[in-house]
Design a protein around this motif. Structure first.
Motif, PDB file in Angstrom:
ATOM      1  N   LEU A  49       0.811  -1.222   0.000  1.00 24.87           N
ATOM      2  CA  LEU A  49       0.000   0.000   0.000  1.00 24.87           C
ATOM      3  C   LEU A  49       0.845   1.274   0.000  1.00 24.87           C
ATOM      4  O   LEU A  49       0.297   2.374  -0.117  1.00 24.87           O
ATOM      5  CB  LEU A  49      -0.921   0.020   1.222  1.00 24.87           C
ATOM      6  CG  LEU A  49      -2.204  -0.816   1.124  1.00 24.87           C
ATOM      7  CD1 LEU A  49      -2.923  -0.846   2.468  1.00 24.87           C
ATOM      8  CD2 LEU A  49      -3.132  -0.278   0.038  1.00 24.87           C
ATOM      9  N   THR A  52       0.140   4.916  -1.823  1.00 24.35           N
ATOM     10  CA  THR A  52      -1.254   5.061  -2.263  1.00 24.35           C
ATOM     11  C   THR A  52      -1.955   6.137  -1.425  1.00 24.35           C
ATOM     12  O   THR A  52      -1.447   6.576  -0.387  1.00 24.35           O
ATOM     13  CB  THR A  52      -2.016   3.729  -2.100  1.00 24.35           C
ATOM     14  OG1 THR A  52      -2.085   3.399  -0.700  1.00 24.35           O
ATOM     15  CG2 THR A  52      -1.323   2.602  -2.853  1.00 24.35           C
ATOM     16  N   ALA A  53      -3.149   6.497  -1.864  1.00 27.33           N
ATOM     17  CA  ALA A  53      -3.943   7.463  -1.096  1.00 27.33           C
ATOM     18  C   ALA A  53      -4.287   6.907   0.278  1.00 27.33           C
ATOM     19  O   ALA A  53      -4.329   7.645   1.276  1.00 27.33           O
ATOM     20  CB  ALA A  53      -5.213   7.806  -1.869  1.00 27.33           C
ATOM     21  N   MET A  54      -4.525   5.608   0.349  1.00 29.16           N
ATOM     22  CA  MET A  54      -4.849   4.984   1.631  1.00 29.16           C
ATOM     23  C   MET A  54      -3.658   5.083   2.573  1.00 29.16           C
ATOM     24  O   MET A  54      -3.817   5.382   3.762  1.00 29.16           O
ATOM     25  CB  MET A  54      -5.249   3.523   1.415  1.00 29.16           C
ATOM     26  CG  MET A  54      -5.757   2.828   2.666  1.00 29.16           C
ATOM     27  SD  MET A  54      -6.383   1.148   2.339  1.00 29.16           S
ATOM     28  CE  MET A  54      -7.874   1.539   1.412  1.00 29.16           C
ATOM     29  N   TRP A  55      -2.446   4.834   2.076  1.00 24.74           N
ATOM     30  CA  TRP A  55      -1.242   4.963   2.892  1.00 24.74           C
ATOM     31  C   TRP A  55      -1.080   6.399   3.382  1.00 24.74           C
ATOM     32  O   TRP A  55      -0.799   6.644   4.556  1.00 24.74           O
ATOM     33  CB  TRP A  55      -0.014   4.540   2.092  1.00 24.74           C
ATOM     34  CG  TRP A  55       1.296   4.759   2.793  1.00 24.74           C
ATOM     35  CD1 TRP A  55       2.049   5.904   2.788  1.00 24.74           C
ATOM     36  CD2 TRP A  55       1.993   3.828   3.620  1.00 24.74           C
ATOM     37  NE1 TRP A  55       3.179   5.742   3.554  1.00 24.74           N
ATOM     38  CE2 TRP A  55       3.170   4.466   4.073  1.00 24.74           C
ATOM     39  CE3 TRP A  55       1.754   2.510   4.016  1.00 24.74           C
ATOM     40  CZ2 TRP A  55       4.095   3.836   4.903  1.00 24.74           C
ATOM     41  CZ3 TRP A  55       2.675   1.884   4.846  1.00 24.74           C
ATOM     42  CH2 TRP A  55       3.824   2.536   5.279  1.00 24.74           C
ATOM     43  N   SER A 249     -11.392  -1.923  -1.281  1.00 27.10           N
ATOM     44  CA  SER A 249     -10.641  -0.670  -1.434  1.00 27.10           C
ATOM     45  C   SER A 249      -9.144  -0.936  -1.420  1.00 27.10           C
ATOM     46  O   SER A 249      -8.388  -0.360  -2.217  1.00 27.10           O
ATOM     47  CB  SER A 249     -11.012   0.303  -0.313  1.00 27.10           C
ATOM     48  OG  SER A 249     -12.386   0.629  -0.356  1.00 27.10           O
ATOM     49  N   VAL A 250      -8.717  -1.812  -0.524  1.00 27.25           N
ATOM     50  CA  VAL A 250      -7.298  -2.165  -0.450  1.00 27.25           C
ATOM     51  C   VAL A 250      -6.834  -2.784  -1.760  1.00 27.25           C
ATOM     52  O   VAL A 250      -5.782  -2.408  -2.310  1.00 27.25           O
ATOM     53  CB  VAL A 250      -7.037  -3.144   0.726  1.00 27.25           C
ATOM     54  CG1 VAL A 250      -5.630  -3.729   0.646  1.00 27.25           C
ATOM     55  CG2 VAL A 250      -7.245  -2.437   2.061  1.00 27.25           C
ATOM     56  N   ARG A 252      -8.073  -2.522  -4.733  1.00 28.15           N
ATOM     57  CA  ARG A 252      -8.064  -1.528  -5.811  1.00 28.15           C
ATOM     58  C   ARG A 252      -6.804  -0.657  -5.715  1.00 28.15           C
ATOM     59  O   ARG A 252      -6.166  -0.356  -6.743  1.00 28.15           O
ATOM     60  CB  ARG A 252      -9.325  -0.676  -5.716  1.00 28.15           C
ATOM     61  CG  ARG A 252      -9.482   0.325  -6.864  1.00 28.15           C
ATOM     62  CD  ARG A 252     -10.857   0.959  -6.882  1.00 28.15           C
ATOM     63  NE  ARG A 252     -11.200   1.595  -5.617  1.00 28.15           N
ATOM     64  CZ  ARG A 252     -12.119   1.136  -4.764  1.00 28.15           C
ATOM     65  NH1 ARG A 252     -12.779   0.020  -5.025  1.00 28.15           N
ATOM     66  NH2 ARG A 252     -12.382   1.792  -3.637  1.00 28.15           N
ATOM     67  N   GLU A 253      -6.447  -0.270  -4.493  1.00 29.74           N
ATOM     68  CA  GLU A 253      -5.252   0.547  -4.305  1.00 29.74           C
ATOM     69  C   GLU A 253      -3.991  -0.227  -4.695  1.00 29.74           C
ATOM     70  O   GLU A 253      -3.108   0.303  -5.377  1.00 29.74           O
ATOM     71  CB  GLU A 253      -5.158   0.999  -2.842  1.00 29.74           C
ATOM     72  CG  GLU A 253      -6.248   1.963  -2.406  1.00 29.74           C
ATOM     73  CD  GLU A 253      -5.873   3.409  -2.648  1.00 29.74           C
ATOM     74  OE1 GLU A 253      -5.233   3.696  -3.685  1.00 29.74           O
ATOM     75  OE2 GLU A 253      -6.206   4.256  -1.802  1.00 29.74           O
ATOM     76  N   ASN A 257      -1.150   0.352  -7.894  1.00 27.56           N
ATOM     77  CA  ASN A 257       0.033   0.949  -7.270  1.00 27.56           C
ATOM     78  C   ASN A 257       1.294   0.603  -8.064  1.00 27.56           C
ATOM     79  O   ASN A 257       1.843  -0.485  -7.954  1.00 27.56           O
ATOM     80  CB  ASN A 257       0.158   0.457  -5.825  1.00 27.56           C
ATOM     81  CG  ASN A 257       1.244   1.204  -5.059  1.00 27.56           C
ATOM     82  OD1 ASN A 257       1.896   2.108  -5.597  1.00 27.56           O
ATOM     83  ND2 ASN A 257       1.454   0.825  -3.812  1.00 27.56           N
TER      84      ASN A 257
END
Length: 295
Positions: A49, A52-55, A249-250, A252-253, A257
């Protein structure tokens, strides 16, 4: 290389094992460092991750918890590989002359692998993480590998796992922001696995000496399939769900990536170079490695 030259190499590897081996049962290996409170389980750049935006939305404490859980998954895969390796190679050599230098080194390697598995169990316990169950498909592949992999395929899939972890752990052991137990165990694994990788490369060359183009083609494909399974098994949805993250979501990220793909390609570079030199990188195998983000 002649039989005598091969035997000399295996004797040298045994001598190396006698000179440079560690006892991972030593409690000092797992002692906490003063900086461990906010340290990562592995170098953050190896998190699928990372970037990514999540990270970016996570706090440093959340990132630390994430990489701690991810390294438990990675090392759980390493244990799975090491146990499967021993079964596959010992089965192939159960009737061999135990005094042969290559068989003697194999016995030493199996002893090392058992200690490595115990070392990883202790390391994960010491950092407060846990291992995660694998999907049934990986369990099935493990059984097929242990039961039916022949000669260069067994050594090739083994080498794939060893090479990929070697690249990652060289980063982990040198990173000041990685928890002390993972740094120490990574160093031990890198040092001792260097002998195992020489052993696997030599056996692959010996197995393929004078082999037909058809055999190389089939072996190339099975090694690539095995490597694909290893790469995919490093990412386990249970890790992320356990952290309260939405798996869709994970996924997809991670799938989008480019940094993650770049790091996987970096991990596979030594393996891909070796397979190319040994004629084990045909068009079909290349397609599989690309699908695995390893090429």
């Amino acid at each position: 290389m002649s039989v005598s030259d091969s035997n000399a190499l295996f004797e040298d590897l045994l001598s190396s094992a006698a000179r440079l081996s560690f006892d991972p049962r030593n409690p000092a290996v797992y002692e906490r460092g003063v900086e461990d409170e906010w340290s990562h389980g592995m170098t953050p750049e190896w998190s699928p991750l990372y970037g990514t935006a999540m990270w970016d939305s996570m706090s440093e404490a959340e990132r630390s918890r994430l990489t701690t859980s991810e390294v438990a998954q990675f090392l759980g895969v390493a244990i799975w590989l090491e146990l499967g390796l021993q079964v596959a190679l010992l089965r192939r050599n159960v009737s061999s002359d135990p005094a042969r230098p290559d068989v003697r080194f194999l016995l030493n390697e199996c002893a090392d692998e058992n200690m490595h598995s115990l070392m990883f169990v202790n390391a994960i316990s010491s950092i407060g993480a846990r291992f995660y169950p694998r999907d049934a498909s990986f369990t099935l592949f493990g059984w097929l590998f242990r039961s039916f992999a022949w000669a260069e395929v067994a050594y090739g899939i083994t080498l794939a796992g060893e090479e990929i972890f070697d690249v990652m752990q060289r980063d982990w052991m040198a990173s000041e922001n990685v928890v002390a137990a993972i740094r120490r165990t990574s160093y031990i694994h890198v040092v001792e696995e260097s002998r195992h990788m020489q052993f696997a490369r030599r056996n692959i060359r010996d197995c393929l000496a004078g082999s037909s183009r058809f055999r190389r083609t089939i072996s190339s494909l099975f090694i690539a399939i095995g490597t694909h399974v290893i790469a995919k098994s490093l990412i386990n949805r249970r890790v992320y769900e356990d952290l309260g993250l939405n798996w869709r979501s994970v996924k997809r990220e991670i799938d989008g990536n480019e940094h993650h793909r770049m790091m996987f390609r970096k991990a596979a570079e030594p393996l891909i170079e070796f397979l190319g030199k040994e004629g084990l990188l045909n068009g079909g195998a290349r397609w599989i490695y690309r699908k695995s983000n390893l090429l």
